[in-house]
Enzyme design. Structure first.
Site, PDB file in Angstrom:
ATOM      1  N   ASP A 277     -43.520 -22.391   8.325  1.00 49.96           N
ATOM      2  CA  ASP A 277     -43.656 -23.267   7.166  1.00 49.96           C
ATOM      3  C   ASP A 277     -45.015 -23.947   7.246  1.00 49.96           C
ATOM      4  O   ASP A 277     -45.300 -24.662   8.205  1.00 49.96           O
ATOM      5  CB  ASP A 277     -42.559 -24.326   7.149  1.00 49.96           C
ATOM      6  CG  ASP A 277     -41.192 -23.747   6.823  1.00 49.96           C
ATOM      7  OD1 ASP A 277     -41.136 -22.581   6.411  1.00 49.96           O
ATOM      8  OD2 ASP A 277     -40.187 -24.451   6.995  1.00 49.96           O
ATOM      9  N   GLY A 364     -43.877 -20.448  -4.591  1.00 49.18           N
ATOM     10  CA  GLY A 364     -44.460 -20.708  -5.898  1.00 49.18           C
ATOM     11  C   GLY A 364     -45.112 -19.543  -6.587  1.00 49.18           C
ATOM     12  O   GLY A 364     -45.926 -19.739  -7.495  1.00 49.18           O
ATOM     13  N   ASP A 435     -31.611 -20.047  -1.385  1.00 52.44           N
ATOM     14  CA  ASP A 435     -31.395 -21.295  -0.646  1.00 52.44           C
ATOM     15  C   ASP A 435     -30.121 -21.988  -1.137  1.00 52.44           C
ATOM     16  O   ASP A 435     -30.186 -22.876  -1.982  1.00 52.44           O
ATOM     17  CB  ASP A 435     -32.595 -22.235  -0.836  1.00 52.44           C
ATOM     18  CG  ASP A 435     -33.881 -21.638  -0.306  1.00 52.44           C
ATOM     19  OD1 ASP A 435     -34.030 -21.581   0.918  1.00 52.44           O
ATOM     20  OD2 ASP A 435     -34.722 -21.225  -1.127  1.00 52.44           O
ATOM     21  N   ASN A 500     -31.142 -18.067   3.280  1.00 60.03           N
ATOM     22  CA  ASN A 500     -31.157 -19.333   4.004  1.00 60.03           C
ATOM     23  C   ASN A 500     -29.827 -20.053   3.806  1.00 60.03           C
ATOM     24  O   ASN A 500     -29.021 -19.683   2.965  1.00 60.03           O
ATOM     25  CB  ASN A 500     -32.294 -20.217   3.488  1.00 60.03           C
ATOM     26  CG  ASN A 500     -33.617 -19.485   3.483  1.00 60.03           C
ATOM     27  OD1 ASN A 500     -34.143 -19.118   4.516  1.00 60.03           O
ATOM     28  ND2 ASN A 500     -34.153 -19.237   2.290  1.00 60.03           N
TER      29      ASN A 500
END
Length: 580
Positions: A277, A364, A435, A500
């Site tokens: 990340d 994004g 997610d 996730n």
């Protein structure tokens, strides 16, 4: 950044002007070590011998092939005209993307005839992936589409009806023939494949075959005739094994090419992926930290952003440690201006100079309009990341919105980012990141979404739950379940799912096996398990109890709590095949 000599499609041409914008030097200096190593060089004896001619028609990530060639001590000359092919002393053709689009470019530029002439004269040639498939008579991909016709046979899609996941993504074993040439000494090792279509062996093409691979059926993994070679796998993404293959092709007389050590490859390996990340800290430097739906700041007086390392350095270390893939998630810079986030592009460029396993980037990637009113399509954004070194791009929130619209309308528009990128680069290049949060229910009949009986009851004794998808880094829930989303994005063109679980992330208590089993049983594309790993045993548990193809971790690797090698040693002891 190096632009291709001719554009793959009009949609990418507007990107070329972005590639020469100045980068923010204060940030770039904090990415990590950017000096490429030359310890693997096979070298060349003269200036002409040191030049490799590269046929790059502008699709996908060819930067990794360039970096591997340079890493081995050779220079590159790009093909500008058909005559450049005919004049080459050695030619590398790293085909990326769709068969029909590639043939269209080759035909319009006259490269097809030059290629056929070059190969007919038994000149040194190495085709990679699509660069192998195009040598055959035709392909069923969006077809039938006519190929170069040099090798008998039709390229067809893998059959997923037998339970094998398509695309074929990961590290698989080769069955080498006696006269394998550049594949000597690699028969016991895994190499990296990523493709949905393959050529099959037959009596008509048997004399060309130098190796095969098993994935549901036996397919052609490589061909050789004289000086002509082509491989379905990606040597530039196959670590030291792949570099040794490239080294033998580039300089067959050299003994300097590093030979791989012992291996025990027999089938498709389970993958262990390191995730980074990446975000800016308060000084404007890019650092590796935790996901931004969590607390990313140290509990100190300064309250600074948690810094777990420099992106390029960590990626390089994980490659050395044996990570099968490295995934970057940009958790801040993409949101307002994805193509303005040039330091992240530079991370990909620097990392791909020394990391020869697949690189994925996400955060994004979507259609957007900048502050000047200039519109950029998601395809343009993705193209820039592919050209900067990414092998796969990961789409999150945008895929959720696309799936919702698709389920509502019941028809595909062809305009979503997922559909656009998949159509041009192939679904194997598109990962959808899901997610979800677990939502407990007392009665599964209370809602129309898919529910499951969970292995551990909820806070009020609930025995059932559904998984609510989220967007914007987990901050906003959506009225769609992970099951429904996974099925929809597969139909829209996703080639892989990164799954996730917000409830498990950072807990170190193991993956959400209930969730991963639900999704990996529901789709026929590979699923990557993510969130919750805290010990090597968690990796073997998820591989034994679910159909996950890979498992990903971040914090335990960054904090050096569990080394990647320890995970792989544990998996081997448990009888789970991994790449050594």
């Amino acid at each position: 950044m190096e632009a291709p000599p001719f554009a793959y499609s009009a949609s990418t041409s507007s990107l070329f002007s972005l590639r020469n914008k100045p980068l923010s030097s204060p940030t770039i200096t904090h990415l990590g070590n950017t000096k490429p190593s030359k310890s693997f060089s096979v070298g060349a004896s003269s200036s002409r011998d040191s030049v490799v001619t590269l046929l790059d028609y502008g699709a996908g990530n060819v930067r990794s092939v360039r970096n591997a060639i340079r890493f081995l001590g050779f220079d590159i000359k790009d093909v500008q005209t058909p005559q450049d092919i005919l004049n080459a002393s050695r030619l590398v053709f790293p085909g990326v993307g769709a068969f029909a689009a590639a043939m269209e470019v080759l035909s319009k530029t006259g490269m097809d005839e030059a290629l056929c002439s070059y190969i007919d004269k038994d000149r040194p040639f190495l085709g990679i992936c699509l660069g192998l498939q195009l040598l055959f008579e035709s392909s069923e991909e969006n077809g039938p589409v006519k190929g170069l016709g040099l090798i008998p046979g039709t390229v067809g899609r893998f059959d997923s009806s037998n339970g094998f996941r398509v695309p074929h993504i990961g590290w698989n074993a080769l069955q080498i023939t006696e006269d394998s040439g550049i594949l000597d000494d690699v028969g016991n090792h895994h190499v990296y494949f990523v493709h949905s279509y393959r050529a099959m062996p037959s009596d008509d093409n048997n004399e060309w075959i130098s190796s095969t691979c098993d994935y549901g059926d036996k397919f052609i993994a490589s061909i050789r005739r004289g000086n002509v070679n082509a491989v379905q796998f990606h040597p530039e993404k196959s670590g030291d094994v792949g570099l040794s293959i490239l080294g033998r092709f580039l300089n067959p007389k050299s003994n300097m090419a590093k030979k791989p050590g012992e291996g025990k490859a027999s089938k498709l390996a389970k993958r262990v992926i390191a995730c980074l990340d990446v975000r800016t800290n308060d000084k404007g430097d890019l650092v590796v930290t935790k996901g931004d739906q969590y607390d990313v700041r140290e509990h100190t007086k300064e309250n600074e952003v948690r810094n777990l390392g420099k992106p390029v350095d960590l990626a390089g270390q994980y490659y050395k440690d044996g990570a099968d893939e490295v995934s970057f998630l940009n958790i801040t810079g993409f949101r307002d201006f994805p193509l303005g986030d040039l330091p992240m592009l530079q991370i990909l460029r620097y990392t791909s100079e020394n990391v020869f396993v697949p690189l994925t980037v996400g955060g994004g990637i979507r259609d957007f309009t900048d502050s000047t009113g200039r519109y950029y399509s998601s395809l343009e954004v993705a193209s820039e990341y592919f050209r900067s070194g990414a092998d796969k791009i990961s789409i999150g929130s945008d895929a959720v919105y696309a799936a919702e619209e698709y389920l509502k309308a019941g028809v595909k528009t062809g305009k979503t980012s997922l559909e656009q990128i998949s159509r041009v680069y192939g679904n194997q290049a598109v990962v959808v990141s899901i997610d979800p949060r677990r939502v407990y229910v007392k009665d599964p009949n209370d809602l129309q979404l898919k529910t499951i009986r969970v292995s551990s009851p909820g806070p009020n004794g609930e025995e059932y739950a559904w998984y609510q998808c989220t967007v914007n880094g987990g901050r906003e829930g959506r009225p769609i379940g992970a099951y429904e989303l996974a099925k929809a994005v597969e139909e829209l063109g996703a080639g892989e799912i990164l799954l996730n679980c917000i409830d498990c992330d950072g807990q170190g208590k193991g993956f959400d096996v209930d969730l991963i089993k639900l999704i990996s049983d529901a789709v026929s594309i590979p699923v990557i398990a993510s969130s919750g790993a805290g010990a090597p045993e968690h990796f073997s548990e998820v591989f034994y109890k679910t159909n996950a193809s890979a498992a990903l971790a971040a914090g335990i690797f960054h904090r050096k709590e569990v080394p990647i090698q320890s995970v792989k040693e544990h998996l081997l002891k448990e009888g789970i095949e991994v790449r050594i």
